[in-house]
Structure formats: structure tokens, C-alpha cells
Write a protein that holds these residues in place. Structure first.
Motif, PDB file in Angstrom:
ATOM      1  N   SER A 544       6.512  28.152  -7.844  1.00  0.00           N
ATOM      2  CA  SER A 544       6.509  29.167  -6.803  1.00  0.00           C
ATOM      3  C   SER A 544       7.069  28.599  -5.499  1.00  0.00           C
ATOM      4  CB  SER A 544       5.081  29.660  -6.552  1.00  0.00           C
ATOM      5  OG  SER A 544       5.007  30.410  -5.347  1.00  0.00           O
ATOM      6  N   ILE A 547       4.667  26.812  -2.924  1.00  0.00           N
ATOM      7  CA  ILE A 547       4.090  25.481  -3.107  1.00  0.00           C
ATOM      8  C   ILE A 547       4.838  24.448  -2.278  1.00  0.00           C
ATOM      9  CG2 ILE A 547       3.609  23.664  -4.797  1.00  0.00           C
ATOM     10  CD1 ILE A 547       3.312  25.864  -6.908  1.00  0.00           C
ATOM     11  N   ASP A 548       4.079  23.703  -1.484  1.00  0.00           N
ATOM     12  CA  ASP A 548       4.592  22.581  -0.688  1.00  0.00           C
ATOM     13  C   ASP A 548       5.536  22.997   0.435  1.00  0.00           C
ATOM     14  OD1 ASP A 548       3.147  20.911  -2.277  1.00  0.00           O
ATOM     15  OD2 ASP A 548       4.848  20.104  -3.391  1.00  0.00           O
ATOM     16  N   TYR A 567      -5.110  19.387   1.732  1.00  0.00           N
ATOM     17  CA  TYR A 567      -3.972  19.811   0.923  1.00  0.00           C
ATOM     18  C   TYR A 567      -3.876  18.908  -0.303  1.00  0.00           C
ATOM     19  CZ  TYR A 567      -2.848  22.034   5.354  1.00  0.00           C
ATOM     20  OH  TYR A 567      -2.918  22.769   6.502  1.00  0.00           O
ATOM     21  N   ASP A 572       0.578  24.219   1.155  1.00  0.00           N
ATOM     22  CA  ASP A 572       1.107  25.398   0.474  1.00  0.00           C
ATOM     23  C   ASP A 572       1.023  26.608   1.384  1.00  0.00           C
ATOM     24  OD1 ASP A 572       1.510  23.837  -1.737  1.00  0.00           O
ATOM     25  OD2 ASP A 572      -0.137  24.683  -2.913  1.00  0.00           O
ATOM     26  N   GLU A 577      -4.328  26.919  -2.942  1.00  0.00           N
ATOM     27  CA  GLU A 577      -3.654  25.636  -2.946  1.00  0.00           C
ATOM     28  C   GLU A 577      -3.340  25.238  -4.381  1.00  0.00           C
ATOM     29  OE1 GLU A 577      -2.232  21.960  -1.138  1.00  0.00           O
ATOM     30  OE2 GLU A 577      -2.701  23.968  -0.361  1.00  0.00           O
ATOM     31  N   SER A 578      -2.060  25.014  -4.672  1.00  0.00           N
ATOM     32  CA  SER A 578      -1.657  24.610  -6.018  1.00  0.00           C
ATOM     33  C   SER A 578      -2.220  23.238  -6.355  1.00  0.00           C
ATOM     34  CB  SER A 578      -0.135  24.578  -6.121  1.00  0.00           C
ATOM     35  OG  SER A 578       0.257  23.983  -7.333  1.00  0.00           O
ATOM     36  N   GLY A 581       1.543  20.812  -7.792  1.00  0.00           N
ATOM     37  CA  GLY A 581       2.500  20.210  -6.867  1.00  0.00           C
ATOM     38  C   GLY A 581       3.899  20.208  -7.438  1.00  0.00           C
ATOM     39  N   THR A 582       4.895  20.333  -6.593  1.00  0.00           N
ATOM     40  CA  THR A 582       6.293  20.260  -7.008  1.00  0.00           C
ATOM     41  C   THR A 582       7.048  19.497  -5.932  1.00  0.00           C
ATOM     42  OG1 THR A 582       7.085  22.221  -5.839  1.00  0.00           O
ATOM     43  CG2 THR A 582       6.052  22.596  -7.974  1.00  0.00           C
ATOM     44  N   HIS A 585      10.069  21.524  -1.252  1.00  0.00           N
ATOM     45  CA  HIS A 585       9.505  21.650   0.075  1.00  0.00           C
ATOM     46  C   HIS A 585      10.633  21.579   1.084  1.00  0.00           C
ATOM     47  CE1 HIS A 585      10.020  17.328   0.919  1.00  0.00           C
ATOM     48  NE2 HIS A 585       9.663  17.155  -0.334  1.00  0.00           N
TER      49      HIS A 585
END
Length: 601
Positions: A544, A547-548, A567, A572, A577-578, A581-582, A585
């Protein structure tokens, strides 16, 4: 949120129904984030015929069928019969007054005396059956009353106070009535009023509005009454009063108020009300105890340590039932884990208060009633400071969150990690005065019914508003996002139909947030508590753009809507809050929202 405690996972009863597998992890975190006070209430198991008279106090019994007021009253076999016997008696620390289950009394229950710290006087139930009922029948101002007393626990009663309509027009039966009325006028502090497991219903209290045009008066509804006559009727009402308005003396402050595990249904004006006297009536000396002229007003005399927790408030079957929770004149209060359904005007409103936290409630289907102008879920209203609105599920009201610090030029509120969905008019309504500040961040806002997402107008745009890290999603194209030099949009995600993204949002994220599902219910009720899990479909999937991609907020509260720590990686966007993580950003923000916010003019 440092005060949150773990909730045993057996509390999954609050989240009934078939749940998709992806929700169990977040549900578990959400359960742990809900603070629940387990009080020692419920029906007492007593041995009939055995008197209880120790240093903890004496137990007295009341039996409407087999009792006798001439008896000793200290065993179930020698129980008293009438409320009059109780009302004429003075009780002491550690005493218990037990009403027979399944029975009903008509009149007023007003036992005299006070308990002591650690030894409250307890009103409760004995025997098997339904909770005992006390019915004021509209003939007494307070069905259950305490006045200039302290250290009381009221448990496991049914309470009503409805005046019959008779042949008059609707509203002609409304009077100055309350179900449970707790008050004081002797000056100083009165402590410890715990109401637990009571069911209050059908109180025909009059509706008095502070201001407005008296030309709009109707039977039972009066405008322009001023502070002291207004909004002081309903289900459970706590008030500071004075014995002599022309010579008020010192303020009476109520301390350690708790209303928990209770239901309040169809009570007017309000459901649960906390209020302080201020001297606004004609002929009274104005004290200002119940009002605030500034954030540091030394004349302000609020009640302290007020907790309203784990209640169900339903106002749908009364045309006169307005605010479900009217939290005024309070310093240090918590309203949490309640269900508020079909209130009028406002589901949960704070007014002239400081340090009130409204968290993990479900508020829905608020509507306009009894001449009230609003129909919002949660309202940070006039002269409220240090208010926090977090982790709530606010849906299908007229307006979602109302920021209405509109009567004074001071006020501060933080609105974070809420899910705001499906409200008919404004999802977030900006309606405050210059000099007030609202920080609105990490909320998930879903609009499917309105042409407005964020709305304000005129002089109300002179306040300072900071909107950061919010998911702003609309199925309706062009849904309004009000802009002004005093509104700072930063790092919000704009999704759904085409939206007029504010040009000032230099870190705007556009795209599909990739929600995991659609909010469908079922919603909270008296048996389940708040259906906070019903909002979990607005969590986002891996990949998504939410995220970040947010910006760091120093005062972020520590946890998201579900209780997950924030976080996980970079901040996010939205209420969730995911945990995956990805690498997606936008880098490090050049600003620090929440630390030293700057208002752009």
C-alpha cells in the motif's frame, strides 16, 4: 496510552461473528489495547438469616413482598419493606443496602450518611432474578439520590423516572428529572461515587439549551436558559450546586467518579452528564466555577478523576434524548470502550474541560433531536484543553468528529488513530475560533455518503489546524477538502474517486490505499461492547502507498488503532500501522509535525 493494560483474550466475546483469518492478529492487539476495569460487582451471595455486623459495616435487606419496616432489617428473614425506611436511615462506612432481586419499588431511594476511604457504602442486590427496580414515576427529581454525601457504590439496579404524558401534547410531561442524581452544595471536595452495572431507562427530563432563540421554544424544550439551568437532566447526572445562589460560598467539587458496565436508554436531556455550577441564573452571584475564560482561569473549579467506561448508551426511542455523554467541567477524565447509538446532537461531547481522553469507543447513528443543531459522533467543544480523541470507531452519524472550540479563543485537541466512516455530512468538521489548535493525524477517513471530507468555513478557519498522515478516501468525486492558510495538510493519502488535493500538501500521496475489505458490521450493542473490529477492513495490504510514507509525529500516542506499537519502520499513513514494512517511502521529512508546528499564513 501508557496506562493501557492487557485484556485477557477470553474477552473475544466482544468481537462476535465470523471473522476473516487476516483479522485475528490485529484483533488480538486491539483486545490488549482496550483498558477494562473489572469491578467487584454483581449479585452478592449471602446466607439467608445471617446478620452481617463486623468492622466492615452492617448489611441491611429490603424485600418489597415479605419485608416489615418494624423488623431489624439485618437479615433476609427480617428485611425492611419500603424505600421510606431506607430513606429515613443513616448508614456508615462499610454498610451494605441490598434490594431483593426481581422486585420493584416506586418512589425515591435516598439513603443518608457517608462511607469512608476504602469503606464505601454499597447499594446492591441479593437473591436470584432480575435486577431490582426503583421507579420514580416522574414524581421525584432524582429516583436515586445522593446529596452532600461521599464514598458510595451503586450497583446492579434498574432505575427509571418517566412522567406519563396523559392527554397533553408531546413534551408536556418533561420535567426537571434524573434517574440517578448525585450532587453537593456544602463546599469543598466530595469523593468516590462509583456506579456499576446499573440499567437506567426512560427518564423524561426537560431539554434546556444554553443559548438559542426563545421563539423556538416548544413543550419540554427551552432555549436561552443559561449555563446552570441547561443540560442537567437525564440518566445519570453529577452536579456541583449551591444552597444559596445569592451567597454561593465555596465550590463543591466531586472527585473520583466512575460509571461502568451500565446501560442508559432513552433518557432526556442526556445519558451521562457531569456539570459544575457557575451562577448564571437571574439573582445569582456569578461564580464562574463552571466556565473558563482562559486556559489558566483560576476561578474554574472542575470535577476531577472522572471515568466513564464499558457502557451502552442508546437514545433512539426518545425524540428528546440528546447528548449521550456530556463531559463538562472536568479535569482529568476518561471516556473509553463505550457504545453510543442514536444519540441526539452529540454522542460524546467535552465542554469547559481539561485533560479529557476519549478512546476506543464506538459512536454511531447520532441524529438531530429536540432543537439541537448538531448530530456528531465526538465533539471537542468550547474551552477544552489538552483533549485527546484516539482509537475510536465513529461511523454513520451526521458529522464524524466536530472540532467546535468556538466560544473562547483558546483550546487544544489531538485527534489520532481513529476510523471515521460513512457519516452523512462532514467526516471532520472544522468549527473553532482563532487561538485554538487542533492536531489531526493518522486517522482513516472513508467517505461514501457526502460531498465533504474535511469542511470548515468563515471565521472558523482562523483556528490552527494540522492534518498529517491521514487516509482521506472518498467514493464520491470532488468531495470537499477545505483549504485555508491556517490549515496545514502534510503527508496525507488521497484515494478513491478524484479529489481536489490541497496544493499545500507537498508530501501528498495519491493512489489506492489497498484496504483489506469493506466495513459492513455487525456493530456494537449492549452484549458485545464496541465492535471495534468492524473497522479492521480499512487496514491496508502489503504494498500500500500508505506504508512508510508518513511523517514523524513526536506525540504520536505510542500505538495505532489496534494497539500495535508505532512506528514499526518509517511512519505509516492512516489509523493502522503496518507490521510488514516495505522499502516504499519518500525519505525524511524536512519538518517535524507535532514537535514545533508552524502555522503558515
Amino acid at each position: 496510552m501508557a496506562d493501557l493494560t492487557d485484556l485477557h483474550l477470553t474477552e473475544k466475546r466482544r468481537f462476535p461473528g465470523t471473522t476473516p483469518p487476516w483479522t485475528w492478529r490485529v484483533m488480538e492487539r486491539l483486545l490488549r489495547a482496550s483498558a477494562v476495569l473489572l469491578l467487584a460487582g454483581g449479585a452478592l451471595s449471602l446466607t439467608p438469616g445471617t446478620a452481617t455486623a463486623t468492622d466492615t459495616g452492617t448489611t441491611y435487606y429490603l424485600d418489597a413482598v415479605n419485608g416489615n419496616d418494624s423488623a431489624a432489617g439485618t437479615t433476609s428473614a427480617t428485611a425492611w419493606r419500603t424505600l421510606g425506611k431506607i430513606d429515613a436511615s443513616t448508614f456508615g462506612p462499610g454498610d451494605r443496602i441490598l434490594l431483593h432481586a426481581g422486585q420493584k419499588w416506586t418512589g425515591q431511594l435516598w439513603p443518608k450518611g457517608s462511607g469512608a476511604d476504602g469503606r464505601p457504602i454499597v447499594i446492591d442486590v441479593y437473591g436470584s432474578g432480575t435486577k431490582p427496580e426503583v421507579d420514580g414515576a416522574g414524581q421525584v427529581a432524582d429516583t436515586v439520590r445522593l446529596h452532600n454525601q461521599q464514598y458510595w457504590d451503586i450497583r446492579n439496579l434498574q432505575v427509571t423516572n418517566a412522567r406519563p404524558l396523559g392527554g397533553g401534547r408531546p413534551g408536556t410531561n418533561l420535567r426537571d428529572l434524573r434517574g440517578i442524581g448525585i450532587s453537593g452544595d456544602n463546599g469543598g471536595q466530595l469523593s468516590h461515587f462509583h456506579v456499576d452495572g446499573v440499567d437506567v431507562r426512560d427518564v423524561t427530563g426537560e431539554v434546556n439549551w444554553i443559548g438559542g432563540d426563545t421563539a423556538n421554544n416548544k413543550p419540554g424544550i427551552t432555549f436561552g436558559t443559561g449555563w446552570d439551568r441547561s443540560k442537567s437532566t437525564g440518566g445519570i447526572v453529577f452536579r456541583g450546586l449551591v444552597a444559596h445562589p445569592a451567597s454561593p460560598g465555596r465550590p463543591t467539587i466531586l472527585h473520583d467518579i466512575l460509571v461502568a458496565n451500565s446501560t442508559v436508554k432513552n433518557t432526556s436531556f442526556g445519558g451521562i452528564v457531569v456539570k459544575q455550577y457557575t451562577g448564571s441564573n437571574a439573582g445569582a452571584v456569578h461564580t464562574g466555577w463552571g466556565e473558563r475564560t482562559s486556559a489558566t482561569d483560576t476561578g474554574f473549579a472542575p470535577h476531577t478523576q472522572v471515568v466513564i467506561r464499558d457502557n451502552y448508551i442508546y437514545q433512539g426511542d426518545s425524540a428528546y434524548a440528546a447528548n449521550a455523554v456530556y463531559m463538562t467541567d472536568t479535569r482529568g477524565g476518561v471516556v473509553e470502550h463505550n457504545v453510543v447509538q442514536r444519540a441526539g446532537t452529540s454522542g460524546i461531547e467535552a465542554y469547559y474541560s481539561d485533560g479529557v481522553t476519549v478512546q476506543r469507543n464506538e459512536v454511531y447513528a447520532t441524529e438531530k433531536k429536540a432543537g439541537g443543531a448538531d448530530s456528531n459522533g465526538i465533539d471537542a467543544d468550547n474551552a477544552t484543553t489538552n483533549m485527546v480523541v484516539q482509537g475510536n470507531f465513529v461511523h454513520d452519524n451526521g458529522d464524524g468528529i466536530l472540532l467546535c472550540q468556538c466560544g473562547r479563543n483558546f483550546g487544544s485537541v489531538r485527534v489520532r488513530y481513529n476510523v471515521i466512516s460513512g457519516n452523512r455530512r462532514y467526516q471532520i468538521y472544522l468549527h473553532s475560533n482563532r487561538g485554538t489548535t487542533a492536531h489531526v493525524y493518522n486517522n482513516s477517513v472513508y467517505n461514501s455518503r457526502s460531498n465533504y471530507l474535511i469542511y470548515g468555513y468563515g471565521a472558523n478557519l482562523s483556528a490552527s489546524y494540522y492534518l498529517w498522515n491521514n487516509v482521506l478516501y472518498s467514493t464520491r468525486a470532488g468531495a470537499s477538502l477545505t483549504t485555508s492558510p491556517t490549515i496545514e495538510y502534510t503527508a496525507n493519502l488521497y484515494g478513491g474517486a478524484t479529489l481536489p488535493v490541497p496544493s499545500s500538501d507537498r508530501r501528498a500521496v495519491r493512489g489506492n490505499p489497498k484496504f483489506l475489505g469493506t466495513i459492513t458490521g455487525p456493530y456494537g450493542n449492549a452484549d458485545t461492547g464496541p465492535a471495534l473490529n468492524a473497522a479492521l477492513p480499512l487496514s491496508v495490504a502489503a504494498g500500500s502507498p500508505a506504508i512508510d510514507t508518513g511523517v514523524n509525529v513526536t506525540d504520536n500516542g505510542g500505538v495505532d488503532y489496534t494497539g500495535a506499537t508505532v512506528y514499526n519502520r518509517l511512519p505509516d499513513i492512516g489509523a493502522f500501522e503496518s507490521q510488514t514494512g516495505t522499502a516504499h517511502h519518500l525519505g525524511t521529512s524536512t519538518e517535524q509535525p507535532g514537535e514545533q508546528p508552524k502555522r503558515r499564513m
